[in-house]
Scaffold this motif. Structure first.
Motif, PDB file in Angstrom:
ATOM      1  N   TYR A  91      -3.937  -0.911   7.468  1.00 46.32           N
ATOM      2  CA  TYR A  91      -3.708  -2.295   7.845  1.00 46.32           C
ATOM      3  C   TYR A  91      -4.043  -2.456   9.049  1.00 46.32           C
ATOM      4  CZ  TYR A  91      -2.075  -2.518   3.190  1.00 46.32           C
ATOM      5  OH  TYR A  91      -1.583  -2.716   1.529  1.00 46.32           O
ATOM      6  N   SER A  92      -5.388  -2.066   9.823  1.00 45.41           N
ATOM      7  CA  SER A  92      -5.726  -2.112  11.184  1.00 45.41           C
ATOM      8  C   SER A  92      -7.093  -3.538  10.395  1.00 45.41           C
ATOM      9  CB  SER A  92      -6.460  -0.630  11.889  1.00 45.41           C
ATOM     10  OG  SER A  92      -5.428  -0.059  12.243  1.00 45.41           O
ATOM     11  N   ILE A  93      -7.290  -3.749  12.031  1.00 49.52           N
ATOM     12  CA  ILE A  93      -8.422  -4.619  12.018  1.00 49.52           C
ATOM     13  C   ILE A  93      -9.139  -4.209  12.965  1.00 49.52           C
ATOM     14  CG2 ILE A  93      -9.560  -7.059  12.094  1.00 49.52           C
ATOM     15  CD1 ILE A  93      -7.621  -7.505   9.572  1.00 49.52           C
ATOM     16  N   VAL A  94     -10.615  -4.228  12.593  1.00 48.16           N
ATOM     17  CA  VAL A  94     -11.664  -3.556  13.371  1.00 48.16           C
ATOM     18  C   VAL A  94     -12.520  -5.125  13.317  1.00 48.16           C
ATOM     19  CG1 VAL A  94     -13.943  -1.876  13.174  1.00 48.16           C
ATOM     20  CG2 VAL A  94     -11.596  -1.372  12.574  1.00 48.16           C
ATOM     21  N   THR A  95     -13.195  -5.063  14.775  1.00 49.43           N
ATOM     22  CA  THR A  95     -14.165  -6.341  14.459  1.00 49.43           C
ATOM     23  C   THR A  95     -15.417  -5.881  15.649  1.00 49.43           C
ATOM     24  OG1 THR A  95     -12.920  -7.385  16.772  1.00 49.43           O
ATOM     25  CG2 THR A  95     -12.617  -8.353  14.520  1.00 49.43           C
ATOM     26  N   ALA A  96     -16.493  -5.858  14.516  1.00 52.49           N
ATOM     27  CA  ALA A  96     -17.211  -5.739  15.680  1.00 52.49           C
ATOM     28  C   ALA A  96     -19.125  -6.907  14.827  1.00 52.49           C
ATOM     29  CB  ALA A  96     -18.398  -4.310  15.306  1.00 52.49           C
ATOM     30  N   CYS A  97     -20.415  -6.922  15.117  1.00 49.61           N
ATOM     31  CA  CYS A  97     -21.671  -7.339  14.890  1.00 49.61           C
ATOM     32  C   CYS A  97     -21.083  -7.999  14.215  1.00 49.61           C
ATOM     33  CB  CYS A  97     -22.077  -6.376  14.128  1.00 49.61           C
ATOM     34  SG  CYS A  97     -22.058  -5.142  14.775  1.00 49.61           S
ATOM     35  N   GLY A  98     -19.563  -9.834  14.769  1.00 50.69           N
ATOM     36  CA  GLY A  98     -19.468 -11.042  13.953  1.00 50.69           C
ATOM     37  C   GLY A  98     -18.579 -10.441  12.928  1.00 50.69           C
ATOM     38  N   HIS A  99     -18.152  -9.317  11.859  1.00 50.40           N
ATOM     39  CA  HIS A  99     -17.338  -9.213  10.865  1.00 50.40           C
ATOM     40  C   HIS A  99     -15.859  -8.805  11.759  1.00 50.40           C
ATOM     41  CE1 HIS A  99     -20.982  -8.552   8.403  1.00 50.40           C
ATOM     42  NE2 HIS A  99     -21.217  -8.342   9.330  1.00 50.40           N
ATOM     43  N   THR A 100     -14.837  -9.566  10.699  1.00 50.49           N
ATOM     44  CA  THR A 100     -13.833  -8.494  10.286  1.00 50.49           C
ATOM     45  C   THR A 100     -13.796  -8.034   9.413  1.00 50.49           C
ATOM     46  OG1 THR A 100     -13.423 -11.329  11.350  1.00 50.49           O
ATOM     47  CG2 THR A 100     -11.551  -9.406  10.717  1.00 50.49           C
ATOM     48  N   ILE A 101     -13.184  -6.860  10.335  1.00 53.11           N
ATOM     49  CA  ILE A 101     -13.172  -5.595   8.576  1.00 53.11           C
ATOM     50  C   ILE A 101     -11.420  -5.423   8.417  1.00 53.11           C
ATOM     51  CG2 ILE A 101     -13.732  -3.338   8.505  1.00 53.11           C
ATOM     52  CD1 ILE A 101     -15.807  -4.491  10.335  1.00 53.11           C
ATOM     53  N   LEU A 102     -11.524  -5.236   7.220  1.00 55.29           N
ATOM     54  CA  LEU A 102      -9.314  -4.882   7.186  1.00 55.29           C
ATOM     55  C   LEU A 102     -10.334  -2.815   6.510  1.00 55.29           C
ATOM     56  CD1 LEU A 102      -6.919  -5.255   6.632  1.00 55.29           C
ATOM     57  CD2 LEU A 102      -6.903  -5.847   4.065  1.00 55.29           C
ATOM     58  N   CYS A 103      -9.117  -2.420   7.147  1.00 58.78           N
ATOM     59  CA  CYS A 103      -9.071  -0.859   6.185  1.00 58.78           C
ATOM     60  C   CYS A 103      -8.190  -0.819   6.113  1.00 58.78           C
ATOM     61  CB  CYS A 103      -9.884  -0.227   8.587  1.00 58.78           C
ATOM     62  SG  CYS A 103     -10.997  -0.248   8.703  1.00 58.78           S
ATOM     63  N   ILE A 104      -8.273  -0.152   5.020  1.00 58.23           N
ATOM     64  CA  ILE A 104      -6.600   0.566   4.516  1.00 58.23           C
ATOM     65  C   ILE A 104      -7.009   2.043   3.305  1.00 58.23           C
ATOM     66  CG2 ILE A 104      -4.825  -0.240   2.203  1.00 58.23           C
ATOM     67  CD1 ILE A 104      -5.828  -2.889   2.805  1.00 58.23           C
ATOM     68  N   GLY A 105      -6.036   3.072   3.941  1.00 55.83           N
ATOM     69  CA  GLY A 105      -6.134   3.925   4.028  1.00 55.83           C
ATOM     70  C   GLY A 105      -5.621   4.554   2.395  1.00 55.83           C
ATOM     71  N   GLY A 106      -5.761   6.264   2.220  1.00 59.90           N
ATOM     72  CA  GLY A 106      -5.473   6.958   1.093  1.00 59.90           C
ATOM     73  C   GLY A 106      -5.556   6.671  -0.186  1.00 59.90           C
ATOM     74  N   ALA A 107      -5.417   7.580  -1.180  1.00 59.19           N
ATOM     75  CA  ALA A 107      -5.808   7.737  -2.228  1.00 59.19           C
ATOM     76  C   ALA A 107      -4.736   9.179  -3.033  1.00 59.19           C
ATOM     77  CB  ALA A 107      -6.893   8.339  -2.568  1.00 59.19           C
ATOM     78  N   ILE A 108      -4.567   8.902  -4.327  1.00 59.24           N
ATOM     79  CA  ILE A 108      -4.200  10.006  -5.093  1.00 59.24           C
ATOM     80  C   ILE A 108      -5.309  11.491  -4.640  1.00 59.24           C
ATOM     81  CG2 ILE A 108      -3.608  11.309  -7.098  1.00 59.24           C
ATOM     82  CD1 ILE A 108      -1.324   9.990  -5.479  1.00 59.24           C
ATOM     83  N   SER A 109      -4.867  12.959  -4.415  1.00 62.39           N
ATOM     84  CA  SER A 109      -5.302  14.171  -4.965  1.00 62.39           C
ATOM     85  C   SER A 109      -5.762  14.746  -6.307  1.00 62.39           C
ATOM     86  CB  SER A 109      -5.149  15.052  -4.298  1.00 62.39           C
ATOM     87  OG  SER A 109      -5.458  14.349  -2.919  1.00 62.39           O
ATOM     88  N   ILE A 110      -6.658  14.889  -7.139  1.00 61.75           N
ATOM     89  CA  ILE A 110      -6.350  15.451  -8.369  1.00 61.75           C
ATOM     90  C   ILE A 110      -5.879  16.420  -8.173  1.00 61.75           C
ATOM     91  CG2 ILE A 110      -7.670  13.668  -9.718  1.00 61.75           C
ATOM     92  CD1 ILE A 110     -10.096  15.273  -9.463  1.00 61.75           C
ATOM     93  N   ASP A 111      -6.169  16.924  -7.481  1.00 60.35           N
ATOM     94  CA  ASP A 111      -6.117  18.355  -7.074  1.00 60.35           C
ATOM     95  C   ASP A 111      -5.037  18.699  -6.541  1.00 60.35           C
ATOM     96  OD1 ASP A 111      -6.717  17.902  -4.535  1.00 60.35           O
ATOM     97  OD2 ASP A 111      -8.544  19.471  -4.235  1.00 60.35           O
ATOM     98  N   ARG A 112      -3.680  18.012  -6.776  1.00 56.11           N
ATOM     99  CA  ARG A 112      -2.796  18.079  -5.677  1.00 56.11           C
ATOM    100  C   ARG A 112      -2.570  19.797  -6.419  1.00 56.11           C
ATOM    101  NH1 ARG A 112       0.846  12.466  -7.591  1.00 56.11           N
ATOM    102  NH2 ARG A 112       0.698  13.503  -9.885  1.00 56.11           N
ATOM    103  N   THR A 113      -1.913  19.864  -7.052  1.00 54.75           N
ATOM    104  CA  THR A 113      -1.688  21.066  -7.791  1.00 54.75           C
ATOM    105  C   THR A 113      -1.945  22.540  -7.709  1.00 54.75           C
ATOM    106  OG1 THR A 113      -2.468  21.436  -9.948  1.00 54.75           O
ATOM    107  CG2 THR A 113      -0.539  19.793  -9.965  1.00 54.75           C
ATOM    108  N   TYR A 114      -3.261  22.381  -6.992  1.00 57.76           N
ATOM    109  CA  TYR A 114      -3.749  23.333  -6.267  1.00 57.76           C
ATOM    110  C   TYR A 114      -3.882  23.718  -4.872  1.00 57.76           C
ATOM    111  CZ  TYR A 114      -7.452  26.544  -3.960  1.00 57.76           C
ATOM    112  OH  TYR A 114      -7.997  27.090  -3.001  1.00 57.76           O
TER     113      TYR A 114
END
Length: 258
Positions: free
Chosen positions: A107-130
């Motif tokens: 939920y950070s905001i990055v501003t560059a080149c006239g753009h306002t960019i919302l950044c959100i990470g995370g996902a599920i690892s399908i290989d999490r058992t390994y």
């Protein structure tokens, strides 16, 4: 009390590039940016699965020392969001926070080149058992392969603050809303045989991104582009008037000026 949204501004940047997963190839991605493509005055945003946490903390400082000269000479910057192949603490705590090479929180905001960019990470690892099995073996306590808090999360307070104060035109996430590729579950089925909640958790992951999209879209944010990685394939399509781009491993996509 309002939610504090972190903002990272790059007023010197003259071009903006988003990159897919790099899985620890920090030197390679900087070489590609600065030497192979000879880009200068460029902000590169890595859309997750950077590779933080698999090595001891000092390793990443050593990497920065190797690449910092090249970034400075080309006047380039690298900003990274978390994937499921990242220790979330590196991003939440901004453990890597150099001017030209940094991890940023969800939920950070990055501003560059006239753009306002919302950044959100995370996902599920399908290989999490390994990866859990790997982590159960005797090894250094300073490294790991899997982190239980990898799932993206919906932050209502953060989005309310962003929708009230920002005009977001670009979103960079690690995974994607459910209406974007990858739609097939073929790659999940083998892993799901040994992980009984995997399919359910992956559906929940995409539903969270749907919820984030709905919040931004319904409040009239001027979205034009949405970039993500995670699936290790390349795909682009316009949906709801927004250009969605799935980026393959180490794939660069420049955000062209309108």
């Amino acid at each position: 009390m309002t939610k504090q949204i972190l903002s990272f501004d790059y007023p010197e940047a003259r071009s903006l590039v988003v990159c897919g997963d790099i899985h620890g190839a920090f030197e390679e991605v900087v070489f590609k940016l600065c030497v192979q493509y000879s880009m200068t005055d460029t902000l590169l945003i890595v859309a997750g699965d950077c590779g933080f946490g698999f090595e001891k903390p000092g390793y990443y400082e050593q990497i920065f020392n190797k690449i910092s000269g090249r970034l400075t000479k080309a006047n380039n910057w690298v900003v990274m969001i978390r994937g499921n192949h990242d220790d979330p603490a590196y991003f939440q705590e901004q453990r890597i926070h150099h001017e030209r090479f940094r991890c940023i929180p969800d939920y950070s905001i990055v501003t560059a080149c006239g753009h306002t960019i919302l950044c959100i990470g995370g996902a599920i690892s399908i290989d999490r058992t390994y990866r859990l099995a790997v982590d159960s073996r005797p090894h250094s306590a300073q490294t790991a392969s899997y982190w239980a808090d990898e799932m993206p999360y919906y932050d209502d307070e953060a989005l309310a603050e962003i929708n009230a104060k920002c005009k977001v035109d670009i979103v960079v996430t690690h995974t994607s809303p459910s209406f974007c590729e990858l739609l097939t579950k073929d790659g999940l089925l083998g892993w799901a045989k040994r992980d009984e909640t995997l399919l359910e958790d992956c559906e929940r992951e995409r539903a969270i991104l749907d919820h984030i999209f709905d919040s931004l879209f319904e409040t009239g944010q001027p979205l034009t582009h949405w970039y993500y990685g995670h699936f290790h394939q390349s795909w682009t399509s316009t949906i709801y008037g927004i250009l969605f781009s799935m980026l393959d491993i180490m794939e660069f996509k420049e955000v062209l000026r309108e």
